[in-house]
Every structure is written in C-alpha cells, then in structure tokens.
Design a protein around this motif. Structure first.
Motif, PDB file in Angstrom:
ATOM      1  N   VAL A  14       0.625  -0.936   0.206  1.00  0.00           N
ATOM      2  CA  VAL A  14      -0.117  -0.095  -0.251  1.00  0.00           C
ATOM      3  C   VAL A  14       0.934   1.316  -0.035  1.00  0.00           C
ATOM      4  O   VAL A  14       1.953   0.968   1.180  1.00  0.00           O
ATOM      5  CB  VAL A  14      -0.986  -0.070   1.193  1.00  0.00           C
ATOM      6  CG1 VAL A  14      -1.383   1.081   0.656  1.00  0.00           C
ATOM      7  CG2 VAL A  14      -1.585  -1.515   1.313  1.00  0.00           C
ATOM      8  N   SER A  42      -7.407  -1.775  -7.421  1.00  0.00           N
ATOM      9  CA  SER A  42      -9.016  -0.682  -6.525  1.00  0.00           C
ATOM     10  C   SER A  42      -9.109  -1.364  -4.687  1.00  0.00           C
ATOM     11  O   SER A  42      -8.735  -2.579  -4.623  1.00  0.00           O
ATOM     12  CB  SER A  42     -10.333  -1.138  -6.695  1.00  0.00           C
ATOM     13  OG  SER A  42     -10.518  -1.974  -7.355  1.00  0.00           O
ATOM     14  N   LEU A  43      -9.359  -0.289  -4.265  1.00  0.00           N
ATOM     15  CA  LEU A  43      -9.493  -0.710  -3.185  1.00  0.00           C
ATOM     16  C   LEU A  43     -10.642  -1.996  -2.798  1.00  0.00           C
ATOM     17  O   LEU A  43     -10.765  -2.519  -1.768  1.00  0.00           O
ATOM     18  CB  LEU A  43     -10.780   0.537  -2.378  1.00  0.00           C
ATOM     19  CG  LEU A  43     -10.736   1.075  -1.130  1.00  0.00           C
ATOM     20  CD1 LEU A  43      -9.597   0.488   0.156  1.00  0.00           C
ATOM     21  CD2 LEU A  43     -11.714   1.236  -0.258  1.00  0.00           C
ATOM     22  N   TYR A  63      -8.970  -4.709  -3.170  1.00  0.00           N
ATOM     23  CA  TYR A  63      -8.115  -5.085  -1.781  1.00  0.00           C
ATOM     24  C   TYR A  63      -8.841  -5.860  -0.773  1.00  0.00           C
ATOM     25  O   TYR A  63      -8.981  -6.893  -0.019  1.00  0.00           O
ATOM     26  CB  TYR A  63      -7.531  -3.833  -1.936  1.00  0.00           C
ATOM     27  CG  TYR A  63      -7.594  -3.814  -0.139  1.00  0.00           C
ATOM     28  CD1 TYR A  63      -6.266  -4.344   0.223  1.00  0.00           C
ATOM     29  CD2 TYR A  63      -7.694  -3.645   1.009  1.00  0.00           C
ATOM     30  CE1 TYR A  63      -5.330  -4.477   1.880  1.00  0.00           C
ATOM     31  CE2 TYR A  63      -7.551  -3.501   2.039  1.00  0.00           C
ATOM     32  CZ  TYR A  63      -6.481  -4.744   2.124  1.00  0.00           C
ATOM     33  OH  TYR A  63      -5.756  -4.498   3.903  1.00  0.00           O
ATOM     34  N   LEU A 110      -1.817  -0.893  -3.944  1.00  0.00           N
ATOM     35  CA  LEU A 110      -3.001  -0.467  -3.696  1.00  0.00           C
ATOM     36  C   LEU A 110      -2.437   1.326  -3.447  1.00  0.00           C
ATOM     37  O   LEU A 110      -1.351   1.576  -2.825  1.00  0.00           O
ATOM     38  CB  LEU A 110      -3.649  -0.929  -2.929  1.00  0.00           C
ATOM     39  CG  LEU A 110      -4.868  -0.059  -2.213  1.00  0.00           C
ATOM     40  CD1 LEU A 110      -5.931   0.263  -3.151  1.00  0.00           C
ATOM     41  CD2 LEU A 110      -5.118  -0.468  -0.437  1.00  0.00           C
ATOM     42  N   THR A 148      -2.470   5.075  -2.452  1.00  0.00           N
ATOM     43  CA  THR A 148      -3.897   6.134  -1.307  1.00  0.00           C
ATOM     44  C   THR A 148      -2.815   7.257  -1.917  1.00  0.00           C
ATOM     45  O   THR A 148      -1.357   7.924  -1.694  1.00  0.00           O
ATOM     46  CB  THR A 148      -3.389   5.322  -0.475  1.00  0.00           C
ATOM     47  OG1 THR A 148      -2.425   5.723   0.547  1.00  0.00           O
ATOM     48  CG2 THR A 148      -4.170   3.858   0.095  1.00  0.00           C
ATOM     49  N   VAL A 200      -7.173   5.779  -3.601  1.00  0.00           N
ATOM     50  CA  VAL A 200      -8.082   6.216  -2.621  1.00  0.00           C
ATOM     51  C   VAL A 200      -7.813   7.243  -2.210  1.00  0.00           C
ATOM     52  O   VAL A 200      -6.524   7.358  -2.471  1.00  0.00           O
ATOM     53  CB  VAL A 200      -8.046   4.757  -1.563  1.00  0.00           C
ATOM     54  CG1 VAL A 200      -9.110   4.939  -0.580  1.00  0.00           C
ATOM     55  CG2 VAL A 200      -7.745   3.204  -2.356  1.00  0.00           C
ATOM     56  N   GLY A 215     -11.799   6.930   1.637  1.00  0.00           N
ATOM     57  CA  GLY A 215     -11.275   6.415   3.032  1.00  0.00           C
ATOM     58  C   GLY A 215     -11.491   7.900   3.716  1.00  0.00           C
ATOM     59  O   GLY A 215     -11.233   8.541   3.217  1.00  0.00           O
ATOM     60  N   THR A 262     -13.162   2.220   5.658  1.00  0.00           N
ATOM     61  CA  THR A 262     -11.440   2.525   5.631  1.00  0.00           C
ATOM     62  C   THR A 262     -10.927   3.469   6.116  1.00  0.00           C
ATOM     63  O   THR A 262     -11.993   4.301   5.875  1.00  0.00           O
ATOM     64  CB  THR A 262     -10.736   1.771   4.032  1.00  0.00           C
ATOM     65  OG1 THR A 262     -10.899   3.167   3.445  1.00  0.00           O
ATOM     66  CG2 THR A 262     -10.998   0.698   3.762  1.00  0.00           C
TER      67      THR A 262
END
Length: 395
Positions: free
Chosen positions: A47, A85-86, A89, A105, A107, A131, A162, A210
């Motif tokens: 991540v 993608s989230l 995941y 991932l 972010t 994200v 998130g 999340t």
C-alpha cells in the motif's frame, strides 16, 4: 424414623421413574458459529501513501516532485505489478477474490489540490485506481485543498474514498485528550472516526469502511470504536507487505517521501514470504531501460560473480564528478572511479555476488548542486549455475 423411611422410599421411586423416562435433550448453543479462518495465499500487497505533489516547490517528506511521481508509476508498469482498486483489496482480504501475487494499492492523504492537478492526470493516463483519504476540515476550504467537484470527478474515474478523521489531529493532540480522562477521550474519538464517516458518506454518496490514522498514531480505544462504526481496514504508516491474515486494525503502508527514494524501492520489491528486500527491476524477464549506457546492461543475465560495473556519463551536461556516488546491493557505497576523459564511472565487484540479481544505483549533482529528478537505477541477473563454477573461472 418413619420420616427417614418415607424419604428413602420417595428417592427410590424417583430413581425408578427417571430410568423409565427418555434422556433429556442436551441444550444446543444459540451462539453463531465463528466464520472459518481465511487462509493466506501467495498474494502480497504494497500500500503506497502519498501527500502533496509539485514540480516547482522543494521536495520534502510530504511533498514529491510530479515528474518523480510519474516515473514511479512507470516503474510499477515496467515491473508488471498489478495496481488494484480498494474494492479489489477488500474483496481479497475477505477471501472473496483472487489477486496476482504482486499488487499495489495507491492511496493519497489529506485532500491536497495537487492530487487533482498533478497526480490525477497521471493516474488516469496509466488507468490506475486509487484511494483518497480525506479529512472533513480540509474539503472545500479553498487554497491548496480540493473542492467537492474535483473529488466527484475523480470518483467517476477510479477514485475510492476513505476517512482520514475530522481535523487530522497529530499524535500530541490525541494524547492530550487521552490525559483528560476516558469520557473526554471517547467523545473526541467518536467525533474523529464517526463524524468523518458520516460526512464523507453523505457528501460523496459512498460507503466508507476504511480509515487512515493521522500521523499513523493509534490506540486500543480506536480499535473498539472502529469496529462499532463499521471500519474494517485501518492503515498505519508502518511499512510492510499486506497478507490476507494481516490484522485489519493495523494495516501496514509505505509512506512515499519526496526526499527518500529507498521507501519506494522497498515497496515495489517482492520476495518469497513478503520480505522487503531486493529492488525494482529484479523481476526476471523485465525489459528495463536506462538513460545512459551501463554495463552489465539493464536486465542482462551474466555468468560472472565479479563483474565490472560501468556507467557512461558522457551525455550528462554540467556534471560535478565529486558528487558521484555508486551503490551496489549488498555492498552499499562502493569506491567507484571516474575517468574524466571518457566520463565513465566504474567499479569491479570485489566479493562474489551470491544473489540471483543485483541492483546498482548512481547519484550525482550538477555544478550548481542540483540532483536529477531520480537517480540512475538498474539491475542485472546472475546465472545461478555460474555461482558454483570453480574459483578460477570467476573472472
């Protein structure tokens, strides 16, 4: 005496009656059965966490150069690592989806406007989902923050949302509330975790499950409230690969700093068991490119464990030779020599390479003290059979 006789007769009759009755049913537990444990698979996920971007402002831990961000996205593509993608995941984490063995991932924290102006076009170009971890007090306030319209546009093109709290409290602020007692601390955390979720879900018409801990700081009280509010994965700032069995309350994340390239190197390096060793470019069969000629060539397979490593820097303008630094995996900084006439930097490996791949990094600055956007970095492979050739054949 008659009383004792009566009791004895009554007990005997009760015993005979009980023997005639069918056995009483065993009470069955009404508690729900625990869900079967989700087994780890071969997938490991890095991540990545980013903040602000700029091509003109100085790089800091929280600000990365836009051109460097693009090169990192290209490195991911060249390495063949899948960007997920989230939703991918979360489905994988629940055991409902299978993913490739190496995944990333992406972010982006806080809600900086540069995420929309600088990162978003690049992510869209590469078709990478991502994200946005937003905090309530940094949405629609102007200046360097993103607007609702910007966020909604990104939602339509690969962005999930998130929570990153209400006010982005740093650890010192969180600790100060904890010192005021359990009631104050509970009210404070309920606002940060609960109100942020309510705000984001209402404003952006999405489900938020999340959370990214501001500053990475977390306590046991947060875990209980996160479960109450319906958060199932909460991200830290502690680097590491994610497995299916990784606890959802403390998911590792590589925070990618603008002034430290090593963290990105670790994030895109995958080895058996999730070890964070090696470096980008070590994947077998990867087609690598370098801006200048190097030897051994990028991605080449060699049969020597004591190769001569060279870099042709003749096309680099305004080079300050004193600033040149060569690093070789397993050796660190090495005493490479620069030939000013040929403008070639070279070093002979002086201890036999044991690993199947070797990464080389070369840094330099111009005469004004400015370094390139990214250091020169490549890797080559070592023939495993050559690793066991007789001593006199290792030339």
């Amino acid at each position: 005496m008659l009383r004792r006789l009566f009791i004895s007769l009554f007990s005997a009759a009760a015993l005979l009656h009980a023997q005639d009755e069918p056995p009483a049913p065993v009470p069955q537990s009404t508690a729900p059965e625990a869900p079967p444990a989700i087994q780890d698979d071969a997938t490991r996920i890095s991540v990545l966490g980013y903040h602000e971007l700029s091509e003109t402002q100085p790089e800091t831990a929280m600000r990365i150069r836009t051109s460097k961000f693009r090169k990192q996205m290209e490195t991911i593509r060249q390495l063949g690592i899948t960007v997920i993608s989230l939703d991918d995941y979360l489905a994988w984490k629940r055991g409902q989806k299978t993913l490739p063995e190496r995944c990333i991932l992406i972010t982006l924290d806080d809600g900086w406007k540069s995420v929309y102006t600088d990162a978003y076009p690049i992510l869209k170009e590469y078709n990478y989902p991502f994200v946005l971890y937003l905090y309530k007090e940094y949405v629609d306030i102007g200046g360097k923050s993103m607007s609702t319209a910007m966020i909604e546009e990104m939602q339509k093109n690969g962005a999930a949302i998130g929570s990153h709290s209400v006010s982005h409290p740093f650890p010192a602020v969180v600790k100060s509330h904890a010192k005021k007692g359990p009631d104050d601390y509970d009210a404070f955390l309920r606002n940060q975790l609960g109100e942020s979720k309510r705000f984001l879900e209402g404003k952006f018409n999405c489900k938020v499950t999340t959370y990214a801990y501001p500053g990475g700081y977390h306590t046991d009280e947060m875990f209980k409230l996160a479960d109450e509010f319906g958060y199932d994965n909460l991200f830290t700032v502690i680097p590491g690969k994610v497995k299916r069995s990784t606890p959802g309350m403390t998911v590792p994340r590589y925070m990618i700093f603008g002034n430290n390239d090593k963290i990105f190197d670790l994030a895109v390096s995958f080895r058996e068991g999730g070890a964070v060793a090696g470096a980008p470019g070590t994947a077998p069969g990867l087609v690598q490119t370098t801006p200048v000629p190097v030897s051994p060539e990028a991605g080449a397979m060699i049969n020597s464990r004591l190769p001569l490593i060279t870099v042709d820097l003749s096309t680099i303008a305004d080079l300050d030779p004193a600033s040149l630094v060569m690093k070789v995996a397993g050796f660190g900084d090495v005493p490479a020599q620069f030939d000013p006439k040929a403008k070639r930097l070279s070093w002979r490996v002086n201890r036999k390479l044991r690993q199947p791949s070797c990464m080389v990094t070369v840094n330099w600055k111009d005469t004004k003290g400015k370094a390139p956007d990214m250091p020169l970095r490549w890797s080559f492979q070592v023939d495993r059979d050559a690793a066991y050739l007789p001593e006199d054949s290792q030339q």
